[in-house]
Design a protein around this motif. Structure first.
Motif, PDB file in Angstrom:
ATOM      1  N   TYR A 274       0.828  -1.201   0.000  1.00 28.95           N
ATOM      2  CA  TYR A 274       0.000   0.000   0.000  1.00 28.95           C
ATOM      3  C   TYR A 274       0.865   1.255   0.000  1.00 28.95           C
ATOM      4  O   TYR A 274       2.001   1.259   0.463  1.00 28.95           O
ATOM      5  CB  TYR A 274      -0.955   0.023   1.200  1.00 28.95           C
ATOM      6  CG  TYR A 274      -0.296   0.236   2.538  1.00 28.95           C
ATOM      7  CD1 TYR A 274      -0.027   1.525   3.013  1.00 28.95           C
ATOM      8  CD2 TYR A 274       0.046  -0.838   3.355  1.00 28.95           C
ATOM      9  CE1 TYR A 274       0.576   1.724   4.246  1.00 28.95           C
ATOM     10  CE2 TYR A 274       0.640  -0.646   4.581  1.00 28.95           C
ATOM     11  CZ  TYR A 274       0.906   0.637   5.028  1.00 28.95           C
ATOM     12  OH  TYR A 274       1.503   0.833   6.250  1.00 28.95           O
ATOM     13  N   GLN A 275       0.302   2.319  -0.546  1.00 29.48           N
ATOM     14  CA  GLN A 275       0.892   3.651  -0.480  1.00 29.48           C
ATOM     15  C   GLN A 275      -0.158   4.626   0.023  1.00 29.48           C
ATOM     16  O   GLN A 275      -1.323   4.565  -0.392  1.00 29.48           O
ATOM     17  CB  GLN A 275       1.393   4.112  -1.848  1.00 29.48           C
ATOM     18  CG  GLN A 275       2.682   3.462  -2.309  1.00 29.48           C
ATOM     19  CD  GLN A 275       3.219   4.130  -3.576  1.00 29.48           C
ATOM     20  OE1 GLN A 275       2.462   4.632  -4.396  1.00 29.48           O
ATOM     21  NE2 GLN A 275       4.534   4.123  -3.723  1.00 29.48           N
TER      22      GLN A 275
ATOM     23  N   SER B  20       4.665   4.227   2.684  1.00 26.14           N
ATOM     24  CA  SER B  20       4.493   2.954   1.977  1.00 26.14           C
ATOM     25  C   SER B  20       4.570   1.825   2.986  1.00 26.14           C
ATOM     26  O   SER B  20       5.261   1.938   4.008  1.00 26.14           O
ATOM     27  CB  SER B  20       5.584   2.766   0.913  1.00 26.14           C
ATOM     28  OG  SER B  20       5.505   3.773  -0.070  1.00 26.14           O
TER      29      SER B  20
ATOM     30  N   TRP C 139       3.185  -2.665   3.803  1.00 26.71           N
ATOM     31  CA  TRP C 139       2.785  -3.969   3.282  1.00 26.71           C
ATOM     32  C   TRP C 139       2.003  -4.720   4.345  1.00 26.71           C
ATOM     33  O   TRP C 139       1.971  -4.332   5.527  1.00 26.71           O
ATOM     34  CB  TRP C 139       4.023  -4.783   2.884  1.00 26.71           C
ATOM     35  CG  TRP C 139       4.858  -5.174   4.077  1.00 26.71           C
ATOM     36  CD1 TRP C 139       5.700  -4.360   4.782  1.00 26.71           C
ATOM     37  CD2 TRP C 139       4.861  -6.438   4.736  1.00 26.71           C
ATOM     38  NE1 TRP C 139       6.254  -5.048   5.835  1.00 26.71           N
ATOM     39  CE2 TRP C 139       5.763  -6.325   5.827  1.00 26.71           C
ATOM     40  CE3 TRP C 139       4.224  -7.649   4.504  1.00 26.71           C
ATOM     41  CZ2 TRP C 139       6.013  -7.395   6.700  1.00 26.71           C
ATOM     42  CZ3 TRP C 139       4.481  -8.716   5.369  1.00 26.71           C
ATOM     43  CH2 TRP C 139       5.369  -8.577   6.446  1.00 26.71           C
TER      44      TRP C 139
ATOM     45  N   VAL D  99      -5.051  -5.161   4.587  1.00 28.45           N
ATOM     46  CA  VAL D  99      -5.036  -3.732   4.893  1.00 28.45           C
ATOM     47  C   VAL D  99      -6.484  -3.302   5.038  1.00 28.45           C
ATOM     48  O   VAL D  99      -7.322  -3.589   4.172  1.00 28.45           O
ATOM     49  CB  VAL D  99      -4.335  -2.911   3.790  1.00 28.45           C
ATOM     50  CG1 VAL D  99      -4.538  -1.414   4.030  1.00 28.45           C
ATOM     51  CG2 VAL D  99      -2.847  -3.239   3.746  1.00 28.45           C
TER      52      VAL D  99
ATOM     53  N   CYS E 265      -9.109  -5.050   2.381  1.00 24.61           N
ATOM     54  CA  CYS E 265      -8.457  -5.631   1.216  1.00 24.61           C
ATOM     55  C   CYS E 265      -7.523  -6.714   1.730  1.00 24.61           C
ATOM     56  O   CYS E 265      -6.607  -6.428   2.516  1.00 24.61           O
ATOM     57  CB  CYS E 265      -7.691  -4.572   0.433  1.00 24.61           C
ATOM     58  SG  CYS E 265      -6.976  -5.210  -1.110  1.00 24.61           S
TER      59      CYS E 265
ATOM     60  N   LEU F 272      -5.775   3.648   8.795  1.00 27.91           N
ATOM     61  CA  LEU F 272      -5.261   2.563   7.966  1.00 27.91           C
ATOM     62  C   LEU F 272      -4.609   1.552   8.905  1.00 27.91           C
ATOM     63  O   LEU F 272      -3.746   1.916   9.719  1.00 27.91           O
ATOM     64  CB  LEU F 272      -4.255   3.088   6.945  1.00 27.91           C
ATOM     65  CG  LEU F 272      -3.697   2.078   5.926  1.00 27.91           C
ATOM     66  CD1 LEU F 272      -3.301   2.792   4.639  1.00 27.91           C
ATOM     67  CD2 LEU F 272      -2.489   1.301   6.472  1.00 27.91           C
TER      68      LEU F 272
ATOM     69  N   VAL G 208      -5.370   6.074  -0.625  1.00 28.71           N
ATOM     70  CA  VAL G 208      -4.647   4.827  -0.356  1.00 28.71           C
ATOM     71  C   VAL G 208      -4.667   3.982  -1.625  1.00 28.71           C
ATOM     72  O   VAL G 208      -5.744   3.706  -2.173  1.00 28.71           O
ATOM     73  CB  VAL G 208      -5.269   4.052   0.818  1.00 28.71           C
ATOM     74  CG1 VAL G 208      -4.527   2.735   1.038  1.00 28.71           C
ATOM     75  CG2 VAL G 208      -5.256   4.901   2.090  1.00 28.71           C
TER      76      VAL G 208
ATOM     77  N   LEU H 132      -3.633   0.367  -3.313  1.00 24.19           N
ATOM     78  CA  LEU H 132      -3.371  -1.018  -2.917  1.00 24.19           C
ATOM     79  C   LEU H 132      -3.070  -1.866  -4.143  1.00 24.19           C
ATOM     80  O   LEU H 132      -3.807  -1.836  -5.129  1.00 24.19           O
ATOM     81  CB  LEU H 132      -4.587  -1.599  -2.189  1.00 24.19           C
ATOM     82  CG  LEU H 132      -5.016  -0.872  -0.913  1.00 24.19           C
ATOM     83  CD1 LEU H 132      -6.452  -1.182  -0.576  1.00 24.19           C
ATOM     84  CD2 LEU H 132      -4.101  -1.258   0.240  1.00 24.19           C
TER      85      LEU H 132
END
Length: 283
Positions: A122-123, A133, A135, A140, A171, A230, A246, A248
């Motif tokens: 993810y960012q 950033s 993971w 997430v 997700c 998040l 966000v 993904l």
């Protein structure tokens, strides 16, 4: 067959007595076989752990949460993680706990199989710039952080999908499909399937079905409420604000799980949920 193991890290649940007792006994066996043993807590005979480059294999003594910790330690190292079941059947560890001598022999002879598990990347973008950033191995989640629901605008592959006024959007990876996403009504995805699961939680919308999405897709979630959180794997949490974005995607790095006695995923489902394979009449 895997490469020869010369050093082992014991990742130990810090408050579970059985984990500590098992770690002590396993340390003695591994040292007798001339292996270097490191541990995440103070342990007689084991060396203090401070450098993952000195380790060939992680042995996890705990539950799936401890497995997630090991995955974080070995992030980007391409090193296998062997989970030992200590009483609670999970989806990442061995179904049936081998004897300590079996574990020591398997490690010494490298007689274990390795399974690759997809990660999620993810960012977090704020003002068009990448702020963070990260993971996740399981999932997430974009979730509310107070009593009010959150307003999210979801897009897939640069096309609008829906706006959800909801408690959260999850997700998940195939590994995470049997964790939080499963509890929220998502599908069970076999670990060998390359896919992402997307589903809203308690959404006020006509379309709220869980979706299975290509690992090549990009999922974008815009925050249209004043705030949200998040949450990655329930470990890494970040405060979000209005107009944050966000992004993904599937991650380039896999987590490597080692298994001494490989079991079909169907067997794991049966063991975890005590599925009635004998039939309701006991036939």
């Amino acid at each position: 067959m895997s490469k020869k193991v010369n050093s082992v890290l014991l990742v130990i649940h810090p408050t579970r007595n059985e984990a500590l007792t098992t770690a002590k006994d396993l340390t003695k066996l591994l040292i007798d076989k001339n292996l270097d043993v490191f541990a995440t807590i103070k342990l007689d005979g084991a060396k203090d752990f401070n450098d993952s480059s000195k380790v060939d294999l992680a042995v996890v003594l705990g539950g799936d949460g401890t497995m997630l910790r090991a995955a974080e330690i070995f992030r980007g190292k391409k090193l296998p993680i062997l989970g030992i079941n200590l009483g609670h059947v999970g989806f990442l560890a061995e179904i049936e706990r081998p004897s300590l001598s079996d574990i020591a022999n398997a490690i010494t002879t490298s007689s274990f199989e390795i399974e690759e598990r997809m990660n999620l990347s993810y960012q977090l973008l704020r003002g068009g710039k990448v702020l963070q950033s990260g993971w996740a191995l399981n999932e997430v989640t974009i979730e509310r952080n107070d009593h009010q629901m959150i307003d999210l605008f979801v897009q897939i592959d640069h096309r609008p999908l829906s706006r959800w006024w909801c408690d959260a959007v999850i997700c998940a990876t195939p590994t995470g499909s049997t964790a939080y996403a499963y509890s929220a009504g998502g599908p069970v995805v076999w670990p060998e399937v390359d896919a992402l699961v997307l589903l809203p939680l308690a959404a006020h919308a006509l379309f709220t079905r869980p979706m299975v999405i290509s690992p090549k897709s990009e999922i974008v979630i815009d925050i249209e409420s004043d705030s949200a959180d998040l949450n990655a794997d329930g470990i890494r949490r970040t405060k979000l604000q209005k107009n944050d974005r966000v992004v993904l995607t599937s991650d380039k790095e896999d987590v490597l799980l080692a298994h001494i006695k490989p079991a079909a995923f169907a067997d794991r489902l049966v063991a975890k949920f005590k599925l009635p394979v004998e039939g309701w009449r006991g036939e």
